[in-house]
Scaffold this motif. Structure first.
Motif, PDB file in Angstrom:
ATOM      1  N   LEU A 171     -42.242 -51.768  11.917  1.00  0.00           N
ATOM      2  CA  LEU A 171     -42.203 -52.357  10.586  1.00  0.00           C
ATOM      3  C   LEU A 171     -42.670 -51.307   9.585  1.00  0.00           C
ATOM      4  N   ARG A 172     -41.760 -50.851   8.744  1.00  0.00           N
ATOM      5  CA  ARG A 172     -42.075 -49.789   7.785  1.00  0.00           C
ATOM      6  C   ARG A 172     -42.489 -50.406   6.448  1.00  0.00           C
ATOM      7  N   VAL A 173     -43.619 -49.931   5.943  1.00  0.00           N
ATOM      8  CA  VAL A 173     -44.165 -50.424   4.680  1.00  0.00           C
ATOM      9  C   VAL A 173     -44.454 -49.222   3.794  1.00  0.00           C
ATOM     10  N   PRO A 174     -44.587 -49.416   2.488  1.00  0.00           N
ATOM     11  CA  PRO A 174     -44.891 -48.283   1.601  1.00  0.00           C
ATOM     12  C   PRO A 174     -46.266 -47.688   1.877  1.00  0.00           C
ATOM     13  N   LEU A 175     -46.373 -46.424   1.578  1.00  0.00           N
ATOM     14  CA  LEU A 175     -47.649 -45.744   1.698  1.00  0.00           C
ATOM     15  C   LEU A 175     -48.636 -46.329   0.686  1.00  0.00           C
ATOM     16  N   GLY A 176     -49.838 -46.658   1.145  1.00  0.00           N
ATOM     17  CA  GLY A 176     -50.828 -47.285   0.280  1.00  0.00           C
ATOM     18  C   GLY A 176     -50.939 -48.782   0.478  1.00  0.00           C
ATOM     19  N   THR A 177     -50.326 -49.310   1.547  1.00  0.00           N
ATOM     20  CA  THR A 177     -50.369 -50.747   1.819  1.00  0.00           C
ATOM     21  C   THR A 177     -51.645 -51.097   2.581  1.00  0.00           C
ATOM     22  N   VAL A 178     -52.302 -52.158   2.161  1.00  0.00           N
ATOM     23  CA  VAL A 178     -53.469 -52.695   2.860  1.00  0.00           C
ATOM     24  C   VAL A 178     -53.007 -53.901   3.675  1.00  0.00           C
ATOM     25  N   VAL A 179     -53.287 -53.878   4.964  1.00  0.00           N
ATOM     26  CA  VAL A 179     -52.829 -54.906   5.894  1.00  0.00           C
ATOM     27  C   VAL A 179     -54.030 -55.728   6.336  1.00  0.00           C
ATOM     28  N   ARG A 180     -53.929 -57.038   6.179  1.00  0.00           N
ATOM     29  CA  ARG A 180     -54.992 -57.950   6.623  1.00  0.00           C
ATOM     30  C   ARG A 180     -54.364 -59.043   7.478  1.00  0.00           C
ATOM     31  N   GLU A 181     -54.940 -59.259   8.650  1.00  0.00           N
ATOM     32  CA  GLU A 181     -54.503 -60.363   9.495  1.00  0.00           C
ATOM     33  C   GLU A 181     -55.212 -61.639   9.061  1.00  0.00           C
ATOM     34  N   LEU A 182     -54.444 -62.681   8.800  1.00  0.00           N
ATOM     35  CA  LEU A 182     -55.035 -63.938   8.327  1.00  0.00           C
ATOM     36  C   LEU A 182     -55.808 -64.596   9.461  1.00  0.00           C
ATOM     37  N   TYR A 220     -43.687 -64.701  29.312  1.00  0.00           N
ATOM     38  CA  TYR A 220     -44.520 -65.343  28.295  1.00  0.00           C
ATOM     39  C   TYR A 220     -44.058 -64.936  26.896  1.00  0.00           C
ATOM     40  N   ASP A 221     -44.396 -65.785  25.938  1.00  0.00           N
ATOM     41  CA  ASP A 221     -44.119 -65.450  24.539  1.00  0.00           C
ATOM     42  C   ASP A 221     -44.994 -64.279  24.098  1.00  0.00           C
ATOM     43  N   GLY A 222     -44.467 -63.483  23.189  1.00  0.00           N
ATOM     44  CA  GLY A 222     -45.256 -62.403  22.625  1.00  0.00           C
ATOM     45  C   GLY A 222     -46.291 -62.918  21.638  1.00  0.00           C
ATOM     46  N   GLU A 223     -47.181 -62.045  21.241  1.00  0.00           N
ATOM     47  CA  GLU A 223     -48.222 -62.437  20.287  1.00  0.00           C
ATOM     48  C   GLU A 223     -47.602 -62.805  18.939  1.00  0.00           C
ATOM     49  N   ARG A 224     -48.225 -63.777  18.300  1.00  0.00           N
ATOM     50  CA  ARG A 224     -47.809 -64.205  16.968  1.00  0.00           C
ATOM     51  C   ARG A 224     -48.960 -63.974  16.000  1.00  0.00           C
ATOM     52  N   VAL A 225     -48.690 -63.235  14.967  1.00  0.00           N
ATOM     53  CA  VAL A 225     -49.713 -62.941  13.969  1.00  0.00           C
ATOM     54  C   VAL A 225     -49.109 -63.143  12.588  1.00  0.00           C
ATOM     55  N   THR A 226     -49.969 -63.431  11.638  1.00  0.00           N
ATOM     56  CA  THR A 226     -49.588 -63.556  10.237  1.00  0.00           C
ATOM     57  C   THR A 226     -50.358 -62.519   9.446  1.00  0.00           C
ATOM     58  N   LEU A 227     -49.643 -61.645   8.769  1.00  0.00           N
ATOM     59  CA  LEU A 227     -50.247 -60.544   8.036  1.00  0.00           C
ATOM     60  C   LEU A 227     -50.074 -60.736   6.541  1.00  0.00           C
ATOM     61  N   GLU A 228     -51.082 -60.326   5.815  1.00  0.00           N
ATOM     62  CA  GLU A 228     -51.026 -60.271   4.355  1.00  0.00           C
ATOM     63  C   GLU A 228     -50.916 -58.799   3.956  1.00  0.00           C
ATOM     64  N   LEU A 229     -49.813 -58.458   3.314  1.00  0.00           N
ATOM     65  CA  LEU A 229     -49.569 -57.089   2.878  1.00  0.00           C
ATOM     66  C   LEU A 229     -49.818 -56.984   1.387  1.00  0.00           C
ATOM     67  N   GLU A 230     -50.633 -56.031   1.006  1.00  0.00           N
ATOM     68  CA  GLU A 230     -50.968 -55.806  -0.398  1.00  0.00           C
ATOM     69  C   GLU A 230     -50.758 -54.330  -0.707  1.00  0.00           C
ATOM     70  N   LEU A 231     -49.845 -54.070  -1.618  1.00  0.00           N
ATOM     71  CA  LEU A 231     -49.490 -52.692  -1.947  1.00  0.00           C
ATOM     72  C   LEU A 231     -50.381 -52.179  -3.070  1.00  0.00           C
ATOM     73  N   LYS A 232     -51.028 -51.054  -2.815  1.00  0.00           N
ATOM     74  CA  LYS A 232     -51.848 -50.382  -3.817  1.00  0.00           C
ATOM     75  C   LYS A 232     -51.281 -48.968  -3.967  1.00  0.00           C
ATOM     76  N   LEU A 233     -50.561 -48.731  -5.052  1.00  0.00           N
ATOM     77  CA  LEU A 233     -49.864 -47.463  -5.230  1.00  0.00           C
ATOM     78  C   LEU A 233     -50.841 -46.298  -5.238  1.00  0.00           C
ATOM     79  N   LEU A 234     -50.369 -45.186  -4.694  1.00  0.00           N
ATOM     80  CA  LEU A 234     -51.198 -43.983  -4.602  1.00  0.00           C
ATOM     81  C   LEU A 234     -50.878 -43.039  -5.748  1.00  0.00           C
ATOM     82  N   ALA A 235     -51.100 -43.477  -6.967  1.00  0.00           N
ATOM     83  CA  ALA A 235     -50.899 -42.618  -8.130  1.00  0.00           C
ATOM     84  C   ALA A 235     -52.221 -41.938  -8.474  1.00  0.00           C
TER      85      ALA A 235
END
Length: 573
Positions: free
Chosen positions: A153-164, A304-319
């Motif tokens: 899963l590709r996300v922009p540089l500067g993303t903060v990832v939090r698992e709910l 078995y089923d794979g792991e299920r997670v819910t992530l909160e993605l918050e983009l903080k630009l690296l300017a």
């Protein structure tokens, strides 16, 4: 067919009568219900929460107007790949009608990784539902299933990832909670039968015979003990939710990091990023259960089923530098002037022209000049420039006009670029933006990582110092201590003062600028550091070299200083 209109009319009559019965007042003689003060207070709180949610959604809707696709906050539901089922088979060949068990194991489910990509600038390309690749099914002749390919899963540089965490209403069920919900309401025997169906694969017409055997019961007990360990591992993961700060590209993720002189035959390590969801365990084929007491097992296990997670993605630009200002302060014009017109930010004479952050690159040469710092360059409103370009196109004047990459003798392109930094233009900040007035202040998350903040005020306004005070207060309301990152105050639109060139107007302009400088020294405390005040005109490219020189100094100092993590105790790259 003749009775069809009559039936339709009868249905319509019944529907209207039912509707009337639901809204007609009751004549039972009972007194109308009275709401208590506590209920009225609760309804008021609910109404306030509803209004706040409406304003937030309206703000997000505004920021997506005019074809904008910028997205800096997203909730993603992720499921890793399900494991493949084992196979129940027996080897058959000529002169061997009763061969040994030959069912292959299933393939392991594919894992899901997350990797920062410097080429992405928004979360709009990230899917809200991510599903990993399933493992292959086992087959006869000891053929094991293929493992599921990992999904990145590709996300922009500067993303903060939090698992709910558990208890968050935005969190989806994990794999074990979903299974418990499917078994809810069933008695013991039904739950056991359903569990066996989800766990075992039987040879045709041998299910009843398998369940009666002691070897199957022992295998079932071993499987249940293994499941208990898997559930305990899941609870341990939920106790420490995943938090990542993807502010740098991992080593080996860039294609340019590889040695170009290395032989082609050498293996190359592929960087997947950080593991966020593990694929499901594969099922075993029937040879796994073969023993001296059970030489011909006729059962296998499912994956078995794979792991299920819910992530909160918050983009903080690296300017490196973030521009903070009120609406219509000239931030977009200033950004275009500093980048030589390469930053395609909209410029107009009304508020909230910029709905989402826009990042530009300032390239500085060895002698201090920069691309776009030519004297006499004029950056007008977007609609004016488009009309001018249309007229030039119609008259044919653009046929012999030099392009952007045309070499002009004596310009900044002749000098070697020695330094570059990024600068971000952000939407206008108004008073009470913390209460979602205007566009709110949720976009300020893009400036949390900025090495330096720059206030941009309209010097031609009646009281630019009041505007400056408001900007500082709103930054503190968003995040305490954020205003300490400020390094400069740009007094834009200085060309509107003393436009006639009279001595009285020039004196008033100097007094206004002196009052602004005195206000900054007296009330803009930034850990004992005095902010620089620089008057300029972004439209006519005036005094830009001074601004670029100071910004270059700020960025150099900040880059040489040790980096402080944005989030404490967070895994960073």
């Amino acid at each position: 067919m003749r009775g069809l209109p009559l039936v339709r009319s009868l249905r319509a009559t019944v529907s209207r009568s039912r509707l009337y019965s639901t809204i007609a007042p009751s004549n039972t003689g009972s007194s109308p219900s009275r709401t208590t003060p506590a209920e009225r207070e609760l309804s008021l709180e609910e109404q306030q929460a509803k209004d706040a949610l409406f304003r937030k959604r309206k703000t997000e809707w505004k920021r997506r107007q005019s074809g904008e696709t910028f997205l800096d906050h997203l909730i993603v539901n992720i499921r890793a790949g399900i494991g493949g089922d084992g196979c129940v088979a027996f080897h058959r060949e000529k002169f061997k009608p009763h061969g040994p068990p030959s069912g292959g194991n299933g393939g392991r489910g594919g894992d899901v990784y997350i990797l920062p990509d410097p080429h992405l600038t928004t979360l709009s390309s990230v899917s809200r539902r991510v599903r990993g690749n399933a493992g292959g099914q086992g087959q006869g002749t000891w053929q094991h299933g293929r493992a599921g390919a990992p999904l990145v899963l590709r996300v922009p540089l500067g993303t903060v990832v939090r698992e709910l965490p558990r208890g968050d209403p935005r969190r989806a069920q994990d794999e074990w909670e979903a299974e418990e919900e499917a078994l809810e309401g069933l008695d013991r025997d039904e739950r056991r039968a359903r569990w066996r169906t989800r766990r075992w694969v039987h040879y045709p017409e041998y299910e009843d015979d398998n369940t009666a055997r002691s070897a199957f019961r022992q295998a079932e007990w071993d499987l249940w003990r293994n499941e208990r360990g898997m559930r305990a591992a899941r609870r341990a993961r939920d106790a420490a939710p995943l938090v990542l700060d993807l502010d740098a590209v991992p080593d080996g993720a860039r294609g340019s990091d590889a040695d170009v002189n290395a032989p082609l035959g050498l293996p190359r390590e592929k960087q997947f990023g950080t593991l966020i969801a593990t694929g499901g365990t594969a099922g075993f084929g029937n040879p796994h259960f073969q023993s001296t007491s059970n030489p011909s097992p006729k059962f296998a296990t499912r994956g078995y089923d794979g792991e299920r997670v819910t992530l909160e993605l918050e983009l903080k630009l690296l300017a490196d530098v973030g521009l903070v200002g009120a609406p219509n302060a000239g931030k977009s014009t200033l950004l275009r002037a500093l980048t030589g017109g390469r930053a395609r930010s909209a410029v107009a004479g009304y508020a909230f022209t910029t709905l989402n952050p826009v990042v530009g690159v300032v390239r500085v040469a060895e002698d201090g000049s920069f691309v776009g710092g030519e004297d006499g360059a004029v950056y007008d409103e977007t609609i004016v420039e488009k009309e001018r370009e249309r007229q030039l196109m119609e008259t044919g004047a653009l046929a012999d006009a030099p392009t952007r990459n045309y070499h002009h003798p004596g310009d900044a392109h002749e000098h070697v670029e020695m330094f570059r930094f990024t600068i971000a233009d952000n939407p206008g900040l108004v008073e009470d933006a913390s209460d979602n007035v205007g566009l709110g202040h949720s976009f300020l998350r893009s400036m949390e990582r900025s090495l330096a903040l720059v206030y941009v005020v309209d010097l031609s306004g009646p009281a630019p110092w009041d505007e400056l005070r408001m900007l500082q207060d709103e930054l503190e309301k968003y995040k305490a201590g954020m205003s300490k990152q400020a390094r400069m105050v740009i007094a834009n639109k200085a060309d509107l003062l003393a436009a006639e060139g009279g001595p009285d107007e020039v004196q008033l302009a100097r007094e206004k600028l002196a009052r602004l400088e005195e206000f900054v020294r007296a009330e803009m405390d930034c850990d004992g550091r005095v902010l620089d005040v620089v008057p300029t005109s972004g439209k006519f490219s005036q005094n830009l070299r001074t601004i670029v020189h100071k910004l270059r100094t700020y960025v150099k100092e900040a880059r040489s200083a040790p980096r402080t993590p944005l989030l404490p105790d967070v895994q960073q790259f």
